[in-house]
Structures are given as C-alpha cells and as structure tokens.
Write a protein that holds these residues in place. Structure first.
Motif, PDB file in Angstrom:
ATOM      1  N   SER A 196      -0.100 -21.922  26.307  1.00  0.00           N
ATOM      2  CA  SER A 196       1.094 -21.609  25.527  1.00  0.00           C
ATOM      3  C   SER A 196       2.326 -22.156  26.241  1.00  0.00           C
ATOM      4  CB  SER A 196       1.237 -20.098  25.351  1.00  0.00           C
ATOM      5  OG  SER A 196       1.577 -19.481  26.576  1.00  0.00           O
ATOM      6  N   GLU A 197       3.408 -22.332  25.477  1.00  0.00           N
ATOM      7  CA  GLU A 197       4.633 -22.858  26.074  1.00  0.00           C
ATOM      8  C   GLU A 197       5.182 -21.918  27.144  1.00  0.00           C
ATOM      9  OE1 GLU A 197       7.515 -23.913  23.157  1.00  0.00           O
ATOM     10  OE2 GLU A 197       6.405 -25.670  22.472  1.00  0.00           O
ATOM     11  N   ARG A 198       5.052 -20.596  26.925  1.00  0.00           N
ATOM     12  CA  ARG A 198       5.545 -19.660  27.935  1.00  0.00           C
ATOM     13  C   ARG A 198       4.745 -19.807  29.231  1.00  0.00           C
ATOM     14  NH1 ARG A 198       8.917 -15.478  26.013  1.00  0.00           N
ATOM     15  NH2 ARG A 198       9.264 -15.140  28.233  1.00  0.00           N
ATOM     16  N   ALA A 199       3.433 -19.969  29.108  1.00  0.00           N
ATOM     17  CA  ALA A 199       2.602 -20.135  30.296  1.00  0.00           C
ATOM     18  C   ALA A 199       2.923 -21.447  31.003  1.00  0.00           C
ATOM     19  CB  ALA A 199       1.130 -20.091  29.911  1.00  0.00           C
ATOM     20  N   GLY A 249       1.967 -17.504  19.888  1.00  0.00           N
ATOM     21  CA  GLY A 249       3.061 -18.413  20.208  1.00  0.00           C
ATOM     22  C   GLY A 249       2.750 -19.889  20.127  1.00  0.00           C
ATOM     23  N   PRO A 250       3.792 -20.708  20.214  1.00  0.00           N
ATOM     24  CA  PRO A 250       3.615 -22.165  20.215  1.00  0.00           C
ATOM     25  C   PRO A 250       2.922 -22.642  21.483  1.00  0.00           C
ATOM     26  CG  PRO A 250       5.907 -21.574  20.653  1.00  0.00           C
ATOM     27  CD  PRO A 250       5.215 -20.310  20.279  1.00  0.00           C
ATOM     28  N   LEU A 251       2.240 -23.765  21.367  1.00  0.00           N
ATOM     29  CA  LEU A 251       1.445 -24.284  22.471  1.00  0.00           C
ATOM     30  C   LEU A 251       2.098 -25.513  23.083  1.00  0.00           C
ATOM     31  CD1 LEU A 251      -2.092 -24.000  20.838  1.00  0.00           C
ATOM     32  CD2 LEU A 251      -0.878 -22.316  22.228  1.00  0.00           C
ATOM     33  N   SER A 252       1.766 -25.733  24.361  1.00  0.00           N
ATOM     34  CA  SER A 252       2.220 -26.940  25.042  1.00  0.00           C
ATOM     35  C   SER A 252       1.115 -27.987  24.973  1.00  0.00           C
ATOM     36  CB  SER A 252       2.534 -26.617  26.508  1.00  0.00           C
ATOM     37  OG  SER A 252       1.322 -26.413  27.224  1.00  0.00           O
ATOM     38  N   SER A 253       1.344 -29.107  25.597  1.00  0.00           N
ATOM     39  CA  SER A 253       0.316 -30.156  25.622  1.00  0.00           C
ATOM     40  C   SER A 253      -0.681 -29.933  26.759  1.00  0.00           C
ATOM     41  CB  SER A 253       0.983 -31.529  25.804  1.00  0.00           C
ATOM     42  OG  SER A 253       1.728 -31.547  27.009  1.00  0.00           O
ATOM     43  N   GLU A 254      -0.425 -28.920  27.597  1.00  0.00           N
ATOM     44  CA  GLU A 254      -1.289 -28.650  28.745  1.00  0.00           C
ATOM     45  C   GLU A 254      -2.581 -27.960  28.307  1.00  0.00           C
ATOM     46  OE1 GLU A 254      -0.582 -29.527  31.786  1.00  0.00           O
ATOM     47  OE2 GLU A 254       1.593 -29.804  31.888  1.00  0.00           O
ATOM     48  N   ARG A 255      -3.599 -28.090  29.166  1.00  0.00           N
ATOM     49  CA  ARG A 255      -4.865 -27.411  28.946  1.00  0.00           C
ATOM     50  C   ARG A 255      -5.256 -26.635  30.208  1.00  0.00           C
ATOM     51  NH1 ARG A 255      -7.557 -27.510  23.777  1.00  0.00           N
ATOM     52  NH2 ARG A 255      -6.110 -28.791  22.564  1.00  0.00           N
ATOM     53  N   THR A 256      -5.982 -25.531  30.008  1.00  0.00           N
ATOM     54  CA  THR A 256      -6.501 -24.778  31.148  1.00  0.00           C
ATOM     55  C   THR A 256      -7.721 -25.492  31.709  1.00  0.00           C
ATOM     56  OG1 THR A 256      -8.125 -23.434  29.975  1.00  0.00           O
ATOM     57  CG2 THR A 256      -5.836 -22.679  29.884  1.00  0.00           C
ATOM     58  N   PRO A 271       0.065 -24.223  34.696  1.00  0.00           N
ATOM     59  CA  PRO A 271      -0.126 -25.610  35.155  1.00  0.00           C
ATOM     60  C   PRO A 271       0.762 -25.940  36.354  1.00  0.00           C
ATOM     61  CG  PRO A 271       0.110 -25.524  32.759  1.00  0.00           C
ATOM     62  CD  PRO A 271       0.486 -24.171  33.279  1.00  0.00           C
ATOM     63  N   LYS A 272       1.975 -25.400  36.394  1.00  0.00           N
ATOM     64  CA  LYS A 272       2.881 -25.711  37.512  1.00  0.00           C
ATOM     65  C   LYS A 272       2.317 -25.211  38.839  1.00  0.00           C
ATOM     66  CE  LYS A 272       7.314 -25.823  35.047  1.00  0.00           C
ATOM     67  NZ  LYS A 272       8.680 -25.232  34.956  1.00  0.00           N
ATOM     68  N   LEU A 273       1.666 -24.044  38.781  1.00  0.00           N
ATOM     69  CA  LEU A 273       1.173 -23.424  39.999  1.00  0.00           C
ATOM     70  C   LEU A 273      -0.287 -23.775  40.280  1.00  0.00           C
ATOM     71  CD1 LEU A 273       2.662 -21.514  41.947  1.00  0.00           C
ATOM     72  CD2 LEU A 273       1.593 -19.590  40.783  1.00  0.00           C
ATOM     73  N   GLY A 274      -1.041 -24.074  39.201  1.00  0.00           N
ATOM     74  CA  GLY A 274      -2.475 -24.312  39.363  1.00  0.00           C
ATOM     75  C   GLY A 274      -3.255 -23.017  39.540  1.00  0.00           C
ATOM     76  N   TRP A 334       6.634 -10.818  28.828  1.00  0.00           N
ATOM     77  CA  TRP A 334       6.013 -11.474  27.678  1.00  0.00           C
ATOM     78  C   TRP A 334       4.500 -11.585  27.869  1.00  0.00           C
ATOM     79  CZ3 TRP A 334       3.182 -15.886  28.503  1.00  0.00           C
ATOM     80  CH2 TRP A 334       3.373 -16.515  29.754  1.00  0.00           C
ATOM     81  N   ALA A 335       4.091 -11.870  29.104  1.00  0.00           N
ATOM     82  CA  ALA A 335       2.657 -12.010  29.381  1.00  0.00           C
ATOM     83  C   ALA A 335       1.972 -10.646  29.350  1.00  0.00           C
ATOM     84  CB  ALA A 335       2.455 -12.670  30.743  1.00  0.00           C
TER      85      ALA A 335
END
Length: 782
Positions: A32-35, A18-25, A66-69, A55-56
């Motif tokens: 990924s954008e879904r994550a 899938g497509p990726l977001s700008s976030e990093r683990t 990222p929202k939850l940490g 989906w996961a």
C-alpha cells in the motif's frame, strides 16, 4: 491500481485497504502507499511513534516497508505472539545495524579490535536461557533493595544543585547522569570519564539503531571502537578484584563455576552493552515521563497530592510514552502472524509503542490514565524469555525521581520548547527537557524537613493498592439498624468510572493496608455517583468499625475499582436473586438492572428482622410482587431446597450472603446445569497458608523459560515476584481475581472463591495468591 479485487488477508496477503504503490513484498503481494511511505527516521515517528503508525494499527497491522526492508508489526496480540516464540522469531538481529555502514567505517571498527558478541538481548537458544538463569539473581526485587539509598541520595543532591534557579534542563542536569551513575554502580564500573561514556553511549545507539550519514559513520565508528576498548580495560580491572560488588564481578565469579556458559567474549560484550542498556533507556524513560506528566497538569497535581499513585503512574508513563519504541526479530522458518505469511529470513520491526496503544488491549488507549488497572501489561520491557532483566531497577529509579520532583517541585511546569530526538527506530527520549518554576514558592523554604522525607518504593510490578482514587462522601445515610449507606462523588466534579451491576470497590479504611471490598448498590445508570452500604460488624476485621466510627459527610476517602467478578448475564430469559443480610448490596443493583432490561426475575431477601434489612421500602416500591422477604423474627425462612428443587430452563441463580447460606445453595443447585449458580464472596479462609500442611511444587514458566520452586511456606505469587516475574495482585486472599494466571498443564489445588466450578474443572487458570499445585509440577503461560 486499486486493491478492490484483493480480499483482505487472502492467502496471507497483508494488504486490506487503500491505494497501492508499485512496490511488492517479498511474498509478491502489492504494497500500500502508506506502507511504501513508512520511514521511522522521519520526525513524525520520532515525535510520536504510536500516532505515526495509527493507520497501520487500525487498518493494516502487518505491512512490508520497502524503505526499511522489514515487515512492521503494530498490534498487541501479534507482537506478544512474536515475543512468546523466540525460536521462530530469533532475537539475533536485535542489535544488528539497521543502516549498514560503509567500508571505511568498518575498517575503523576493525582497527579497534571491535568484536561485539551476542548478549542476553540478541542471543538464541540454547545459549541464552542457561546464561540468563545464571546471571538473574542480582536483578530480583530483593537483591535490588540495597541500591535504593544510593539512588535517593543522588536524586536529592542533583535537585539541590538547581532547586533555587527556577529553571533547569532536566536531561542535561539530572536525568542523564544519575541513571549512568546508577548503571555504573550496578555493573561495578568506575565512575570516572562520565562525559566520555555519555558520548560513547549515544554513538552506540546511533551505530546500531540510527541512520548516520556516510560522513558521520567514521566518527561514530571511532567512538564505538573507543567504547569497546574502554569496556575491555575496565573488565580487566574487575578481574583483579572479583569479590567487589557489581553485576560484572558477579558474572566473573559465575564464570569460575560455569565457564562454558559465562565466557570471556560474553563478559566483554556485556560490559559494553550493559552500560547502554542500564543507563540510556532509564534516562529516556524518565524524561518521557516528566514531559508527559507536565503536559497533563491535572494529572501532575494529583500525583503531587498523592505520591502513593507514583508506582502505577510509572507503568502508565512506560505504556503511553516509553523509551523503547520498537524491537527487531528475524524469522527462522516460514510462518504466519496475524494471518500474514512471513517467509523464513524475514526481518521484523515490532513496534511495541504501537502495541501499547492498541484499543483491543487497553481501553481508551490514547487516554493518559495513571489509575489504569492494566497499565503494567505494556510491552516496553518486552515479554517472555527476553524480557528486560533490569526492568525493576528502572522502575525503582523512575519512582524515586518522580517522588523527588513531586515533593520538592510540585509547582514545576514545562518551558516553551521544541522537542528533538536522536533519529533511530528503537530508543527515544527528548534530548532536552526544559522546565521552570518560582523558587520563592519552593515548599521546603517553609518546611526545611521536606527535603529528607521519603515515600516507600515498590520494587517490582505495582500492586493495585497503588491505583486508588479520591472520592468525597456526599452523604452518610442510615438504611437499617447497624447499616449506613455512603454516597460517593468525585472531588472535582468530574465523572467517576462507570460500573455494571455486581461490581464492587475497595475502600481504604484509614490506611492502604486496611482495605475492604464493598459492593455497589446504587443505580448503574446514575453517572458520577457510587453508593455502598456498610454493616457494622464489631467482631469483624476493622473496616466496618472504622466506617461507622469515623466517616462523615465531606470526608475524603480513597477507593480502587470498580471491578466486577459477579457480572449479570443480560441475555438470560430468567434470573433468580437470593440475598442474605448485607448480601443485598450487589443483588439490589442486579435486580434493578434486570427490571430495566425487562428480564423475568424474582428476588428473595432474608434477614434476622426487618429493622436490620437494608433498602426494604425501596426494594418493595421497585420490584413489587417479585420481591419475597423472609424475616427470621417473623417466623419466615426462605426454603431454598423447595425454591430450587427443579432447574428452570435458561435461568441462573445469583446469590450473596453469609457463607452458610452460600454453601447450602451449592447443595440445592447440585441438579442444576453447571454454572447456573453464581455467588459473591467477601471473606474466605481457603487462602490461609499453613506451611506444616503444604508441600513444595515446581512451576515451569513457558514464555519466560524459567522454572520456579514454590516452597511450603510461600505462595506462588511471592515465588513469581522473587523470580522477577510480573503478576498483578490486590486482595491476596483469593477474593478479587486480580492475580489470575493461565495454566497450560498440571492439576491445580484451587483455593480462591472467584472461579466457578466449571472454570475449576477446566483447569486452565488459577489465582497465584492462594492456589497451589495438587502435586508435582504446573506449567503456566508466563
């Protein structure tokens, strides 16, 4: 940016699609954008957590939010691995506030002296297991029995209040208050101030697992502070009468014996946490179960018609739509789960409700099937050393509630409504559950005694005896002297479970207690039909006599299965089938399948006389020269030593028949490769327990952190159940394989007839119903 250049799970990277977001683990991998969009406080998660993370589960089973940490884990095997290792994956953050509160709310909590300490849910070793062992006994099935009459009387009295109204909110009018009352009784807490306790319980949930807005946090903090102080006052009352019934009083008594294990701060914290743990999850679980059942009217009708299905229906409801959506853990050292690198300090949200819908463990996982034979594998109660101690109290309450509703309000249906949930990551149940019915149709209006009927409750994991399904006898056909064939079909015309050659079913012969196994002998490709052949054995155990005397076309029977422990290896170049007498039943299906596959095979069938041998004409027409018949009254006997004198490369021998024949075959095949002989048994005396000839042994349960002593007069299965450890079972004679457990170390005295010689020699599994330790100690993966 796309992830096409990133190999799936390379170097422990979790991103595989899938497509990726700008976030990093935290490990530097892209998200990924879904994550990145994952938010457990959204309505989609609240309404249906397994669907929200489908989906996961299917494509990105471990991802960073990222929202939850938190790292989020969604698959069954990965979550069970986390539960299994409570050192690497600490439970210390299980009750941590998922949304940090502000200074003002923290000051309010401090003003009440709030100092919630570790409890059984969130404490680490070495403190946890000594405490758990000391406090376990009141939760065992035997100890819970005396609570059953109280729960029954509460359920009846609450239904009495609204049964003539035609409409009720089951949550407000019953399902919240009864579990709270039961929780208070179990803990030994006074019942007054129930409404206040309910408010406290919700506040505690929101404070720990929710996302209260800043303006709400102060009000929640006051409620939690009051809850804390209330718990302290009640605990002091209990200390004045430590011999009174109740788990908290039990803890007070244990404190005198083990002051270093059961401390003052622990008792105060458990006083508060116990009310929530014993009450809210059960209330929500029952509300979820009733919602689910009424959304499936056909399943509801089946349950009303057959209350014997209720124990397994409870397990399937807990699996499909349980009240615990997720738990949390803290990673204590750098590790991997499912090939994903997790650094020390990582916080995990383990979505157990998603694991319960994992197709890799639960076949057709989204199907709601109250006869599912592995429903109790669900992770709603957790697993291992931190598995919910109160699971059997919850099971008992849910069974009684369902039994009360199915008996007294079978015509109940859901009202039109929008279901709402208290937003949080972990505990879920509808805030309201409106149902309706026609009071004029209440069954007890014409049968007043119906109100006081009760169905026995099974305290503990349900036996497979509880998952019978109805079938109709379409035909009863004599197929040889003393042998009848029963053709069984579904009563509603729906398909019966598919089966494979070698399978058997269990038939209840008049009562669930008189249950006998019969091999399926028809065509596995014939959908919707099951066929068995039953030999009348006057000196048998009663099953065949009942079939021959009682069963006729049009009758309804109850069956369990199909199950297969005698499976044909369809990749074989050659199969040799050997049948004696009624042992032709599974072998006939296997030979039919071998022919359909184009396999090289031969069929050897022995009997006293042709008139007593079933299916001869059918077998001759189907197999021609491959069939060899040996009728004793014609002077023909199967010369097994000659037949099997030389091993045949790549061949396997499949045999079913009298015990003497099977024992002879073992000798004849001694020179054949290990595992070349496969046999099917329907009787065994190996499981008979003679206490005078047995010895006690010790069993360490590696995953649960317990040590269980099995005395000479008790089976391992019974000892495990007495220790509150779930193990399924059915025949309890070593015949069916239902109670198989994994052995990690120690020598097993195998007494089943399921495992092959090589499986026994491997010594890595055993049947808990009959097998024992050769000496000393066993370590099991439980």
């Amino acid at each position: 940016m796309s992830d096409t250049a990133i190999p799936p799970h390379a170097s422990g990277c979790p991103v595989a699609h899938g497509p990726l977001s700008s976030e990093r683990t935290p490990t530097g991998c892209p998200v990924s954008e879904r994550a990145a969009g994952f938010d457990p406080f959204e309505d989609g998660y609240q309404q249906d957590p397994p669907e929200y993370v489908r989906w996961a589960r299917e494509k990105e089973p471990i991802f960073f939010s990222p929202k939850l940490g938190y790292w989020v884990i969604t698959r069954y095997d990965d979550i069970k691995a986390v539960f299994r290792d409570n050192i690497t994956f600490s439970p210390s953050n299980a009750l941590e506030k998922i949304t940090p509160t502000g200074d003002e709310a923290n000051a309010v909590l401090a003003s009440y002296g709030f100092a919630l300490n570790r409890t059984l849910v969130n404490e680490d070793e070495p403190a946890h297991m000594p405490r758990r062992r000391v406090l376990m006994d009141p939760f065992t099935p035997e100890a819970l029995k005396h609570h059953e009459p109280m729960v029954r009387e509460l359920a009846r009295s609450y239904v009495d209040r609204f049964i003539d109204d035609g409409k009720a909110d089951l949550v407000d009018q019953m399902l919240w208050e009864i579990p709270l009352t039961v929780a208070l009784h179990f803990l030994g807490v006074p019942e007054e101030d129930m409404d206040t306790l309910r408010k406290y319980s919700i506040a505690h949930t929101v404070n720990t697992w929710g996302r209260p807005k800043p303006e709400e946090q102060v009000a929640v903090a006051h409620a939690v502070g009051n809850f804390w102080q209330y718990a302290g006052k009640v605990l002091e009352k209990m200390r004045q009468d430590p011999d009174a019934p109740g788990w908290m009083q039990y803890g007070i008594r244990k404190q005198k014996l083990h002051p270093e294990v059961v401390t003052d701060s622990y008792l105060h914290s458990m006083m508060m946490a116990g009310i929530v743990a014993a009450h809210e999850t059960t209330a929500n679980a029952t509300a979820n179960a009733m919602k689910l059942l009424l959304q499936h009217p056909q399943v509801w009708r089946e349950l009303c018609e057959d209350p014997g299905l209720i124990p397994n229906a409870v397990e399937e409801c807990l699996r499909h739509n349980g009240s615990v959506a997720a738990w949390r853990r803290l990673v204590t050292r750098d590790t991997q789960v499912g090939g994903v690198d997790l650094p020390a300090g990582s916080r995990l949200l383990i979505v157990t409700s998603s694991a319960n819908h994992d197709e890799a463990h639960f076949s057709d996982a989204d199907l709601f099937d109250i006869r599912r034979d592995n429903a109790s594998d669900h992770l709603t109660f957790g697993y291992g050393s931190h598995q919910c101690m109160g699971k059997n109290l919850a099971r008992m309450e849910m069974q009684i509630f369902l039994e009360e509703f199915t008996r007294r309000l079978p015509h109940m249906r859901l009202s039109q409504q929008r279901f709402s949930y208290v937003p949080n990551t972990s505990f879920r149940g509808p805030e309201h559950l409106w149902v309706e019915w026609d009071p004029a149709a209440n069954p007890e209006r014409s049968s007043p005694k119906l109100r006081d009927v009760q169905v026995p409750v099974r305290i503990g994991e349900p036996s497979r005896h509880a998952i019978a399904r109805p079938v109709v006898v379409e035909r009863v056909t004599p197929v040889a002297e003393g042998i009848v064939k029963l053709r069984l079909v579904s009563p509603d015309g729906k398909p019966l479970p598919r089966w494979t050659a070698g399978s058997h079913i269990d038939v209840e012969c008049g009562t669930p207690e008189l249950s006998r196994q019969y091999s399926l002998c028809g065509d596995p490709d014939q959908a919707g039909v099951l066929e068995i052949a039953v030999l009348h054995e006057p000196e048998g155990r009663g099953g065949s006599a009942w079939v021959h005397a009682q069963v006729k076309a049009g009758d309804r029977l109850r069956i369990r299965g199909p199950r297969n422990h005698f499976r044909l290896d369809e990749s074989l170049p050659k199969a040799i089938f050997v049948a004696g007498g009624i042992g032709i039943t599974p072998v006939s299906a296997m030979a039919r399948r071998a022919k359909a596959l184009g396999m090289d095979y031969e069929l050897h069938y022995s009997g006293r006389s042709r008139r007593r041998m079933a299916f001869l004409d059918e077998l001759a027409a189907l197999h021609g020269e491959r069939l060899h018949v040996y009728a004793r009254d014609e002077g023909r006997r199967c010369d097994l030593p000659a037949l099997l004198a030389e091993p045949v490369a790549g061949a396997q021998v499949y045999a079913c028949g009298p015990l003497r024949m099977l024992e002879a075959l073992e000798g004849c095949c001694a020179a054949w490769p290990e595992g070349a002989l496969r046999v099917e048994h329907f009787e065994s005396t190996l499981a008979t327990l003679d206490p005078a000839r047995e010895h006690a042994f010790e069993v360490e349960l590696k995953d649960s952190g317990l040590v269980v002593i099995v005395p000479p007069e008790q089976t391992l299965l019974s000892a495990l159940r007495a220790a509150n450890v779930d193990v399924q079972s059915d025949c309890e004679e070593g015949l069916c394989g239902s109670c198989e457990v994994r052995v990690l170390s120690g020598r097993v005295d195998h007494r089943d007839v399921v495992l092959t010689r090589s499986e026994r020699e491997a010594n890595n599994k055993m049947m808990a119903c009959c097998s024992r330790a050769c000496e000393g100690r066993l370590v099991l993966e439980l």
